[in-house]
Design a protein around this motif. Structure first.
Motif, mmCIF file in Angstrom:
data_model
loop_
_atom_site.group_PDB
_atom_site.id
_atom_site.type_symbol
_atom_site.label_atom_id
_atom_site.label_comp_id
_atom_site.label_asym_id
_atom_site.label_seq_id
_atom_site.Cartn_x
_atom_site.Cartn_y
_atom_site.Cartn_z
ATOM 1 N N GLY A 105 -4.772 -42.565 0.847
ATOM 2 C CA GLY A 105 -3.327 -42.685 0.871
ATOM 3 C C GLY A 105 -2.715 -42.201 2.184
ATOM 4 O O GLY A 105 -1.495 -42.176 2.331
ATOM 5 N N ALA A 106 -3.541 -41.824 3.136
ATOM 6 C CA ALA A 106 -3.085 -41.341 4.437
ATOM 7 C C ALA A 106 -3.233 -42.453 5.473
ATOM 8 O O ALA A 106 -3.723 -43.545 5.164
ATOM 9 C CB ALA A 106 -3.897 -40.113 4.852
ATOM 10 N N LEU A 107 -2.812 -42.172 6.687
ATOM 11 C CA LEU A 107 -2.978 -43.134 7.788
ATOM 12 C C LEU A 107 -4.126 -42.753 8.715
ATOM 13 O O LEU A 107 -4.448 -43.488 9.651
ATOM 14 C CB LEU A 107 -1.690 -43.257 8.597
ATOM 15 C CG LEU A 107 -0.516 -43.901 7.870
ATOM 16 C CD1 LEU A 107 0.696 -44.009 8.778
ATOM 17 C CD2 LEU A 107 -0.896 -45.279 7.323
ATOM 18 N N ALA A 108 -4.734 -41.601 8.466
ATOM 19 C CA ALA A 108 -5.913 -41.191 9.223
ATOM 20 C C ALA A 108 -6.756 -40.303 8.322
ATOM 21 O O ALA A 108 -6.224 -39.510 7.548
ATOM 22 C CB ALA A 108 -5.519 -40.441 10.485
ATOM 23 N N LEU A 109 -8.046 -40.464 8.421
ATOM 24 C CA LEU A 109 -8.983 -39.586 7.729
ATOM 25 C C LEU A 109 -9.829 -38.921 8.796
ATOM 26 O O LEU A 109 -10.529 -39.599 9.558
ATOM 27 C CB LEU A 109 -9.888 -40.348 6.770
ATOM 28 C CG LEU A 109 -10.896 -39.415 6.097
ATOM 29 C CD1 LEU A 109 -10.294 -38.830 4.821
ATOM 30 C CD2 LEU A 109 -12.195 -40.114 5.821
ATOM 31 N N ILE A 110 -9.726 -37.601 8.851
ATOM 32 C CA ILE A 110 -10.425 -36.828 9.873
ATOM 33 C C ILE A 110 -11.453 -35.940 9.182
ATOM 34 O O ILE A 110 -11.089 -35.057 8.401
ATOM 35 C CB ILE A 110 -9.435 -35.942 10.673
ATOM 36 C CG1 ILE A 110 -8.209 -36.746 11.133
ATOM 37 C CG2 ILE A 110 -10.153 -35.265 11.829
ATOM 38 C CD1 ILE A 110 -8.480 -37.898 12.052
ATOM 39 N N PRO A 111 -12.741 -36.148 9.459
ATOM 40 C CA PRO A 111 -13.718 -35.247 8.859
ATOM 41 C C PRO A 111 -13.654 -33.877 9.537
ATOM 42 O O PRO A 111 -13.178 -33.740 10.669
ATOM 43 C CB PRO A 111 -15.054 -35.939 9.132
ATOM 44 C CG PRO A 111 -14.824 -36.746 10.344
ATOM 45 C CD PRO A 111 -13.366 -37.173 10.296
ATOM 46 N N VAL A 151 1.276 -37.820 11.887
ATOM 47 C CA VAL A 151 0.621 -38.892 11.136
ATOM 48 C C VAL A 151 0.158 -38.344 9.783
ATOM 49 O O VAL A 151 -0.487 -37.294 9.744
ATOM 50 C CB VAL A 151 -0.608 -39.414 11.928
ATOM 51 C CG1 VAL A 151 -1.371 -40.453 11.122
ATOM 52 C CG2 VAL A 151 -0.187 -39.989 13.273
ATOM 53 N N PRO A 152 0.478 -39.032 8.677
ATOM 54 C CA PRO A 152 -0.088 -38.606 7.393
ATOM 55 C C PRO A 152 -1.617 -38.647 7.471
ATOM 56 O O PRO A 152 -2.207 -39.710 7.676
ATOM 57 C CB PRO A 152 0.442 -39.635 6.398
ATOM 58 C CG PRO A 152 1.650 -40.213 7.063
ATOM 59 C CD PRO A 152 1.366 -40.183 8.536
ATOM 60 N N THR A 153 -2.226 -37.480 7.380
ATOM 61 C CA THR A 153 -3.658 -37.336 7.622
ATOM 62 C C THR A 153 -4.349 -36.676 6.437
ATOM 63 O O THR A 153 -3.829 -35.725 5.866
ATOM 64 C CB THR A 153 -3.887 -36.478 8.893
ATOM 65 O OG1 THR A 153 -3.213 -37.094 9.987
ATOM 66 C CG2 THR A 153 -5.352 -36.353 9.230
ATOM 67 N N ALA A 154 -5.511 -37.190 6.105
ATOM 68 C CA ALA A 154 -6.362 -36.576 5.090
ATOM 69 C C ALA A 154 -7.584 -36.002 5.789
ATOM 70 O O ALA A 154 -8.004 -36.485 6.843
ATOM 71 C CB ALA A 154 -6.789 -37.609 4.052
ATOM 72 N N SER A 155 -8.144 -34.980 5.193
ATOM 73 C CA SER A 155 -9.346 -34.358 5.736
ATOM 74 C C SER A 155 -10.492 -34.560 4.760
ATOM 75 O O SER A 155 -10.287 -34.605 3.541
ATOM 76 C CB SER A 155 -9.099 -32.862 5.954
ATOM 77 O OG SER A 155 -10.260 -32.253 6.472
ATOM 78 N N LEU A 156 -11.668 -34.700 5.292
ATOM 79 C CA LEU A 156 -12.874 -34.786 4.483
ATOM 80 C C LEU A 156 -13.812 -33.709 4.990
ATOM 81 O O LEU A 156 -14.374 -33.836 6.083
ATOM 82 C CB LEU A 156 -13.517 -36.169 4.601
ATOM 83 C CG LEU A 156 -14.795 -36.388 3.798
ATOM 84 C CD1 LEU A 156 -14.513 -36.301 2.294
ATOM 85 C CD2 LEU A 156 -15.413 -37.729 4.143
ATOM 86 N N VAL A 157 -13.929 -32.620 4.242
ATOM 87 C CA VAL A 157 -14.785 -31.511 4.667
ATOM 88 C C VAL A 157 -16.233 -31.875 4.385
ATOM 89 O O VAL A 157 -16.587 -32.256 3.269
ATOM 90 C CB VAL A 157 -14.390 -30.199 3.959
ATOM 91 C CG1 VAL A 157 -15.324 -29.070 4.365
ATOM 92 C CG2 VAL A 157 -12.947 -29.841 4.287
#
Length: 179
Positions: A105-111, A151-157
């Motif tokens: 649901g974000a515009l970027a996924l940053i691990p 930017v709406p960003t999600a993280s993936l740990v």
């Protein structure tokens, strides 16, 4: 995408790795994950790898300029953006990133690694992230993590760093060199 390779002392993209240049290995890995890869950089240097090469719109301006170049030229909604110096990448890992981005649901996924340190040069960007990143760039920001604040960003740990571990120095490269 490549930087200046100043700490390595030579172009990291051209380092020999498993019988090809490191950037070609990374492009092959990306193409294995998503059936397509495009390089951002100097076409006269990198076209030999057999992938389309987009000239960097902002040469010398760092990775954010390369990300903007890629997003400017894409027709895909979601885009894997990967630095050229990550010898531990796998198509499986990149596929997981892309799947997580599409669900985020974000515009970027940053691990991020176990410490929480974001890895924006092995990430997934929606093409709609471009306007906010362009505004930050136009305002003088060059640090990707700071530009992502808008930017709406999600993280993936991730439990390990290996999938997106990069090589910056000859010492880093010593464990991978296959010359």
């Amino acid at each position: 995408m490549g930087g200046r390779s100043s700490r390595m002392g030579r172009d990291k993209a051209l380092l020999p790795f498993h019988g090809v240049a490191l950037a070609q290995f990374v492009a092959q890995t990306v193409a294995s994950a998503v059936n397509h890869a495009v390089l951002v950089g100097d076409p006269s240097r990198y076209a030999v790898f057999g992938y389309p090469v987009i000239p960097d719109r902002f040469p010398g301006e760092g990775p954010l300029g390369g990300i903007l170049t890629a997003l400017h030229h894409t027709s895909a909604d979601w885009n894997l953006v990967v630095a050229c110096d990550m010898p531990e990448l796998s198509a499986e890992f990149l596929g997981r990133l892309l799947d997580a981005a599409e669900q985020s649901g974000a515009l970027a996924l940053i691990p991020a690694g176990p410490s929480g340190q974001p890895e924006p040069l092995c990430a997934v960007y929606h093409r709609n992230a471009r306007p906010a990143l362009e505004r930050a760039f136009a305002a003088g920001e060059r640090k990707v993590t700071l530009a992502l604040a808008a930017v709406p960003t999600a993280s993936l740990v991730m439990p390990e760093l290996e999938p997106f571990q990069n090589v910056n120095t000859p010492e880093d490269w010593a464990g991978y060199a296959t010359e």
